[in-house]
Write a protein that holds these residues in place. Sequence first.
Motif, PDB file in Angstrom:
ATOM      1  N   ASP A  32       0.770  -1.288   0.054  1.00  0.00           N
ATOM      2  CA  ASP A  32      -0.032  -0.033   0.154  1.00  0.00           C
ATOM      3  C   ASP A  32       0.792   1.228   0.049  1.00  0.00           C
ATOM      4  O   ASP A  32       1.914   1.402   0.768  1.00  0.00           O
ATOM      5  CB  ASP A  32      -0.878   0.024   1.326  1.00  0.00           C
ATOM      6  N   GLY A  36      -3.383  -1.946  -1.853  1.00  0.00           N
ATOM      7  CA  GLY A  36      -4.477  -0.810  -1.391  1.00  0.00           C
ATOM      8  C   GLY A  36      -4.799   0.224  -2.521  1.00  0.00           C
ATOM      9  O   GLY A  36      -4.071   0.423  -3.366  1.00  0.00           O
ATOM     10  N   THR A  38      -9.169   0.671   1.520  1.00  0.00           N
ATOM     11  CA  THR A  38      -8.743   1.155   3.402  1.00  0.00           C
ATOM     12  C   THR A  38     -10.183   0.676   3.866  1.00  0.00           C
ATOM     13  O   THR A  38      -9.792   0.349   4.965  1.00  0.00           O
ATOM     14  CB  THR A  38      -8.099   2.310   3.392  1.00  0.00           C
ATOM     15  N   ALA A  82     -10.146  -2.983   4.587  1.00  0.00           N
ATOM     16  CA  ALA A  82      -9.245  -3.185   5.672  1.00  0.00           C
ATOM     17  C   ALA A  82      -9.263  -3.134   7.156  1.00  0.00           C
ATOM     18  O   ALA A  82      -9.095  -3.713   7.860  1.00  0.00           O
ATOM     19  CB  ALA A  82      -7.900  -2.703   5.260  1.00  0.00           C
ATOM     20  N   ILE A  83     -10.174  -1.601   7.292  1.00  0.00           N
ATOM     21  CA  ILE A  83     -10.478  -1.489   8.643  1.00  0.00           C
ATOM     22  C   ILE A  83     -11.531  -2.313   8.931  1.00  0.00           C
ATOM     23  O   ILE A  83     -11.798  -2.624  10.203  1.00  0.00           O
ATOM     24  CB  ILE A  83     -10.925   0.174   8.663  1.00  0.00           C
ATOM     25  N   VAL A 139     -11.303   7.517   6.849  1.00  0.00           N
ATOM     26  CA  VAL A 139      -9.845   7.646   6.178  1.00  0.00           C
ATOM     27  C   VAL A 139      -9.644   9.274   6.351  1.00  0.00           C
ATOM     28  O   VAL A 139     -10.360   9.654   5.890  1.00  0.00           O
ATOM     29  CB  VAL A 139      -9.455   7.015   4.777  1.00  0.00           C
ATOM     30  N   PRO A 166      -7.752   3.854  10.063  1.00  0.00           N
ATOM     31  CA  PRO A 166      -7.127   2.823   9.465  1.00  0.00           C
ATOM     32  C   PRO A 166      -5.762   2.518  10.438  1.00  0.00           C
ATOM     33  O   PRO A 166      -5.380   3.352  11.228  1.00  0.00           O
ATOM     34  CB  PRO A 166      -6.270   3.284   8.213  1.00  0.00           C
ATOM     35  N   GLN A 205       0.351  -2.793   9.613  1.00  0.00           N
ATOM     36  CA  GLN A 205      -0.712  -3.511   9.919  1.00  0.00           C
ATOM     37  C   GLN A 205      -1.947  -3.424   8.870  1.00  0.00           C
ATOM     38  O   GLN A 205      -2.442  -4.354   8.535  1.00  0.00           O
ATOM     39  CB  GLN A 205      -1.424  -3.061  11.362  1.00  0.00           C
ATOM     40  N   LEU A 206      -1.880  -2.203   8.111  1.00  0.00           N
ATOM     41  CA  LEU A 206      -2.868  -1.849   6.970  1.00  0.00           C
ATOM     42  C   LEU A 206      -2.515  -2.915   5.830  1.00  0.00           C
ATOM     43  O   LEU A 206      -3.103  -3.693   5.212  1.00  0.00           O
ATOM     44  CB  LEU A 206      -2.804  -0.501   6.610  1.00  0.00           C
TER      45      LEU A 206
END
Length: 192
Positions: A11, A67, A99, A102-103, A114, A145, A150-151
């Motif tokens: 990302d 991402g 994102t 992902a969250i 975001v 995020p 970790q993202l």
Amino acid sequence: MANDPIILAFDTSAAHVAVAVLRGDAVLASHAEPMARGQAEHLFPMIEQVLDAAGTPLNAVDRIGVGIGPGNFTGIRISVAAARGLALSLDRPAIGVSTFDAIRLEAPDVLAAVPAPRDMAHILRPGTDQAEMVPADTVPDAVLPPEAAQLAIAIARCAAQADPASAPAPAPMYLRPADAAPPRDAPPEIIP
């Protein structure tokens, strides 16, 4: 575990470069660096570094997660272009992961946000699929995020869960128009 697919994810949608390699649920390696500029020059060396740390050659990657934003226009284009190029050259599927997805990986019903320029936030309300831009201070309970490494891991996990047969090629998620304006002057005349 040895038969689990290897997922490479990265990302550059914000002021960072983040890369992760997973096999099944196991994080083999991940790394992130804050970076306001220069993501294009640092992405592939970091991919190589993380793959080396994971003990995984690039041709062993089964799937690519990337991402797609929302975030920085240039950063999103860098990652998406890199993922599409790798997918084409390796003949592997590339999966675009927002994102927001992902969250929501761990908590699907949260108000995902975001950060955006000018004290704004892109948000995705629970139960909707249409993002909004609102003043950041109006959504104090929103989930932001995770930190960059970790993202990348969350992007890899989302890509692992996706069906590559039905996933379209990764494309940038732009939620606002570009800040740049075309030049006002006419282009120069090109003389053959």
